[in-house]
Design an enzyme around this catalytic site. Structure first.
Site, mmCIF file in Angstrom:
data_model
loop_
_atom_site.group_PDB
_atom_site.id
_atom_site.type_symbol
_atom_site.label_atom_id
_atom_site.label_comp_id
_atom_site.label_asym_id
_atom_site.label_seq_id
_atom_site.Cartn_x
_atom_site.Cartn_y
_atom_site.Cartn_z
ATOM 1 N N TYR A 1 0.848 -1.194 0.000
ATOM 2 C CA TYR A 1 0.000 0.000 0.000
ATOM 3 C C TYR A 1 0.880 1.240 0.000
ATOM 4 C CZ TYR A 1 -3.016 3.680 1.925
ATOM 5 O OH TYR A 1 -3.702 4.853 2.135
ATOM 6 N N GLU B 1 -3.645 7.383 -4.034
ATOM 7 C CA GLU B 1 -3.503 6.135 -3.285
ATOM 8 C C GLU B 1 -3.380 4.943 -4.232
ATOM 9 O OE1 GLU B 1 -6.039 4.798 0.430
ATOM 10 O OE2 GLU B 1 -6.836 3.852 -1.358
#
Ligand code: GDP
Ligand code: MN
Length: 380
Positions: free
Chosen positions: A101, A190
């Site tokens: 991530y 993101e």
């Protein structure tokens, strides 16, 4: 403004961040054609402006064109938390060894961009932050110094990535993502998951990209990516007319001049035991044109039972607003009860104009609380 995954990925590739090749499709036939062109297994991905599509059944692996078409038929029209799927992104399926991530957000408290990285990707980041906070590496970027390559290395080492090839690729992606974030005036970039393939290649498998609305004027190419269909009908109408409008869930339609006043009106409605149906800001204007536009937007909402005008006259005088309201009501028929509270510059003159000429469904109240009580009562 939130971008769809495929739009965010298009921006990623402009900045040299690796993504999978794909095609946009809006019908099962187009999904089939896309899978044929791409060849081999593909992923059929719902394009909606909300996360967690995988869990909601909006993402399906397909072995080839037949399966891609069948999955597309299933996913198109699906309602994912209030977002109806109208577009699909068909991309070449990836083999995944690991899911990481990586994100950059704007930390308003620190007034700095915040980099976050963890090797615990793929799942909800909120869960990682709650249950394993030590696994989430956080680092601020000073806007004056700008991004420094050592920061990417700190993220990667902090996340305990031990493969040298991965370290290098991720550090490179962090720099590119930061460049995209700054250049595009983003509020969020993101990548979840940022995958590592079995061959050791690092690639963005998903994207969440939010651009600051106030900066869209200098990004014509991004502004053009806006999908008007992704907004509720009244919000679309409001945007076209240049009215600031926020849909809420109650029954009193609220119209005020100035965001601060409108927000306190929401509170006063709650205090009077009611619930606001929406939030409409006339801004500095109070002319007939502006009032007609705002009333059209407000009355398009079927939940509205009564309308409350809360006006504080400053530079825009109350008598002008009163004339605006009267002209607007001449031009359009409004069946809803309307309550008006005028205060500030020329308030008495404004109230007199209204009381003399107003139709029977218009009520003038002297204070904000009285007006709110009346509007709530009339909404019952
Ligand atoms: P989200 O659920 O909205 O966050 O959508 P994502 O694009 O992140 O996809 C959700 C999950 O689907 C990912 O975490 C992967 O596990 C899986 N997935 C998506 N694309 C692929 C792919 O190309 N290959 C494989 N094997 N899994 C995929
Ligand atoms: Mn994701």
């Amino acid at each position: 403004m939130d971008l769809y995954e495929y739009q965010g990925k298009e921006l990623f590739s402009r900045y040299g961040i690796a993504v999978s090749e794909g095609r946009l499709a809006t019908s099962p036939e187009e999904a089939r054609a896309a899978a044929e062109e791409l060849g081999g297994p593909v992923v059929v991905k719902a394009q909606v402006l909300t996360g967690g599509r995988g869990k909601a059944g909006g993402i399906k692996l397909a072995e080839g064109p037949d399966e891609a078409q069948a999955s597309a038929r299933h996913i198109l029209g699906l309602d994912i938390r209030g977002h109806v799927v109208r577009r699909l992104w068909i991309e070449r399926a990836s083999d995944i060894a690991r899911e990481y991530y990586l994100s950059i957000t704007f930390d308003r408290g620190e007034k700095k961009a915040l980099l976050m990285f963890t090797t615990e990707g793929g799942i909800d980041i909120e869960e990682v932050a709650a249950t394993k906070p030590e696994a989430l590496v956080r680092l601020h970027v000073d806007p004056l110094e700008g991004f420094q390559p050592w920061q990417a290395r700190r993220l990667v080492y902090g996340g305990a990535v031990d493969d040298a090839g991965e370290q290098k690729q991720i550090a490179d992606i962090v720099g590119r993502l930061y460049q995209a974030f700054v250049d595009c005036d983003a509020m969020l970039c993101e990548i979840n998951p940022l995958i590592v393939t079995p061959e050791g290649e690092v690639r963005a498998l998903d994207s969440k990209f939010t651009v600051d609305d106030n900066a869209l004027f200098r990004h014509a190419d991004i502004a053009e990516m806006r999908d008007p269909e992704s907004y509720p009908r009244e919000e679309r109408a409001a945007r076209e007319k240049g009215v600031t409008y926020v849909k809420l869930d109650g029954e009193v339609g609220i119209l005020g001049n100035g965001a601060g006043l409108v927000m306190s009106t929401l509170d006063v409605i709650a205090l009077a035991g009611g619930r606001p149906a929406n939030f409409c800001d006339l801004g500095g204007g109070g002319d007939a044109e502006g009032v007609v536009d705002a009333l059209e937007v407000i009355t398009a909402d079927p939940q509205v039972k009564s309308i409350l005008f809360n006006i504080f006259g400053g530079i825009t005088r109350c008598d002008e607003v009163a004339r605006g309201i009267l002209t607007a009501l001449d031009r359009m028929t409004i069946a809803h009860p309307i309550v008006v509270r005028l205060d500030g510059t020329n308030a008495e003159e404004g109230r007199r104009l209204l009381t003399e000429a107003a139709p029977p469904n218009l009520h003038v109240e002297p204070t904000m609380l009285d007006a709110a009580r009346k509007a709530v009562e009339l909404a019952r």
